[in-house]
Design a protein around this motif. Sequence first.
Motif, mmCIF file in Angstrom:
data_model
loop_
_atom_site.group_PDB
_atom_site.id
_atom_site.type_symbol
_atom_site.label_atom_id
_atom_site.label_comp_id
_atom_site.label_asym_id
_atom_site.label_seq_id
_atom_site.Cartn_x
_atom_site.Cartn_y
_atom_site.Cartn_z
ATOM 1 N N THR A 1 20.618 74.205 88.514
ATOM 2 C CA THR A 1 20.070 72.955 88.001
ATOM 3 C C THR A 1 18.958 72.469 88.921
ATOM 4 O OG1 THR A 1 21.515 71.456 89.239
ATOM 5 C CG2 THR A 1 22.376 72.325 87.145
ATOM 6 N N PRO A 2 18.014 71.695 88.387
ATOM 7 C CA PRO A 2 17.004 71.091 89.263
ATOM 8 C C PRO A 2 17.635 70.203 90.332
ATOM 9 C CG PRO A 2 16.340 70.924 86.957
ATOM 10 C CD PRO A 2 17.758 71.411 86.960
ATOM 11 N N GLY A 3 18.709 69.501 89.962
ATOM 12 C CA GLY A 3 19.368 68.627 90.925
ATOM 13 C C GLY A 3 19.954 69.391 92.092
ATOM 14 N N ALA A 4 20.516 70.580 91.815
ATOM 15 C CA ALA A 4 21.074 71.395 92.894
ATOM 16 C C ALA A 4 19.982 71.828 93.861
ATOM 17 C CB ALA A 4 21.780 72.616 92.300
ATOM 18 N N PHE A 5 18.807 72.148 93.338
ATOM 19 C CA PHE A 5 17.703 72.566 94.202
ATOM 20 C C PHE A 5 17.222 71.398 95.060
ATOM 21 C CE2 PHE A 5 13.157 73.737 94.925
ATOM 22 C CZ PHE A 5 13.379 74.919 95.630
ATOM 23 N N ARG A 6 17.151 70.227 94.452
ATOM 24 C CA ARG A 6 16.737 69.051 95.238
ATOM 25 C C ARG A 6 17.761 68.739 96.332
ATOM 26 N NH1 ARG A 6 15.231 67.173 90.006
ATOM 27 N NH2 ARG A 6 17.231 66.062 89.813
ATOM 28 N N LYS A 7 19.031 68.935 96.019
ATOM 29 C CA LYS A 7 20.106 68.589 96.954
ATOM 30 C C LYS A 7 20.206 69.574 98.110
ATOM 31 C CE LYS A 7 25.112 67.805 97.102
ATOM 32 N NZ LYS A 7 26.362 67.774 96.288
ATOM 33 N N ASP A 8 20.092 70.869 97.802
ATOM 34 C CA ASP A 8 20.266 71.884 98.845
ATOM 35 C C ASP A 8 19.391 73.087 98.505
ATOM 36 O OD1 ASP A 8 21.112 73.693 100.771
ATOM 37 O OD2 ASP A 8 23.202 73.033 100.681
ATOM 38 N N LYS A 9 18.123 72.994 98.849
ATOM 39 C CA LYS A 9 17.146 74.026 98.496
ATOM 40 C C LYS A 9 17.491 75.373 99.130
ATOM 41 C CE LYS A 9 13.465 70.582 98.059
ATOM 42 N NZ LYS A 9 14.408 69.435 98.190
ATOM 43 N N GLU A 10 17.962 75.355 100.371
ATOM 44 C CA GLU A 10 18.275 76.608 101.058
ATOM 45 C C GLU A 10 19.461 77.324 100.407
ATOM 46 O OE1 GLU A 10 17.841 73.714 102.579
ATOM 47 O OE2 GLU A 10 15.934 74.032 103.647
ATOM 48 N N LEU A 11 20.454 76.573 99.962
ATOM 49 C CA LEU A 11 21.607 77.164 99.307
ATOM 50 C C LEU A 11 21.198 77.813 97.991
ATOM 51 C CD1 LEU A 11 24.731 77.548 99.176
ATOM 52 C CD2 LEU A 11 24.788 75.406 97.872
ATOM 53 N N VAL A 12 20.443 77.093 97.177
ATOM 54 C CA VAL A 12 20.039 77.607 95.860
ATOM 55 C C VAL A 12 19.095 78.795 96.005
ATOM 56 C CG1 VAL A 12 18.793 77.053 93.736
ATOM 57 C CG2 VAL A 12 20.436 75.414 94.679
ATOM 58 N N TRP A 13 18.090 78.681 96.888
ATOM 59 C CA TRP A 13 17.160 79.801 97.067
ATOM 60 C C TRP A 13 17.905 81.032 97.599
ATOM 61 C CZ3 TRP A 13 12.484 80.957 95.377
ATOM 62 C CH2 TRP A 13 11.818 82.048 95.954
ATOM 63 N N GLY A 14 18.823 80.820 98.526
ATOM 64 C CA GLY A 14 19.591 81.941 99.059
ATOM 65 C C GLY A 14 20.410 82.633 97.995
ATOM 66 N N TRP A 15 21.028 81.841 97.092
ATOM 67 C CA TRP A 15 21.831 82.454 96.034
ATOM 68 C C TRP A 15 20.959 83.250 95.077
ATOM 69 C CZ3 TRP A 15 22.833 80.871 90.629
ATOM 70 C CH2 TRP A 15 23.839 81.650 90.040
ATOM 71 N N TYR A 16 19.802 82.726 94.712
ATOM 72 C CA TYR A 16 18.934 83.447 93.785
ATOM 73 C C TYR A 16 18.321 84.691 94.428
ATOM 74 C CZ TYR A 16 19.310 80.316 89.841
ATOM 75 O OH TYR A 16 19.781 79.622 88.754
#
Length: 259
Positions: free
Chosen positions: A57-72
Amino acid sequence: MNRNVATIPQDLIAALKKAKHVVVFTGAGVSAESGIPTFRDSLTGLWERFNAEDLATPGAFRKDKELVWGWYEWRRMKVLQAQPNPAHIAIAALATLVPKLTIVTQNVDDLHERAGSTDVLHLHGSLHSPRCATCGQAHILPPGIPVEPEGGRRLSPPVCICGGLVRPGVVWFGEDLPVRELRQAFEAAQKCDVLFAIGTSGLVQPAARIPSLAKQAGACVVQVNPTSTGLDRECTWSVRGAAGEIMPNLLQAAFGRTA
């Protein structure tokens, strides 16, 4: 009407042989045959305590960009380690056997392209096409298989020339599908003679409208899937089994060619 994979209907073979325009609409089941987990499969290893839908979600990226980018990036690594399967290869070969072929996919990998297909319509974006979250500028990823993020969790996203952060190039929950690709997919469905729905549940809207549009326009709709799905009532034929077995068999039956 359900059909056994061992007995591809003769009228399906005849319809494919005379088709002027074929649409192939693929979902996660096709990539799963290459060993790529479907989006809703349970996460494993260091990611197992996360819910995939909470990371998309966009909200997840705003909240924790490093976590989301790492997962992708972890997902992209898994895709780059996978190989196109016989279904991808047969679909690419089909383009040389019919006057016109349009490939529409819900998958965010590049297995169709690596099998030899071109101009694939990616309705849900691509892991390989990130863009700036601020200005939308495309970002070129370095070649090769990325190293898994330290600890399997966080990885800082790249920075765009505008100063914004680069985000994954996929369609997240709450975002619209790309207008151009969706329009082209709908147009192709309304103009084709035969549409294959392969490895898709037919549940995710608005992409799930594609088989219905083809049926309404008079096309034959062929479902290739191991199990019953929400598309069953839309189909002229429903062929049960693995796409990697059925599609090469169909090419052999219709054109005397193995992919």
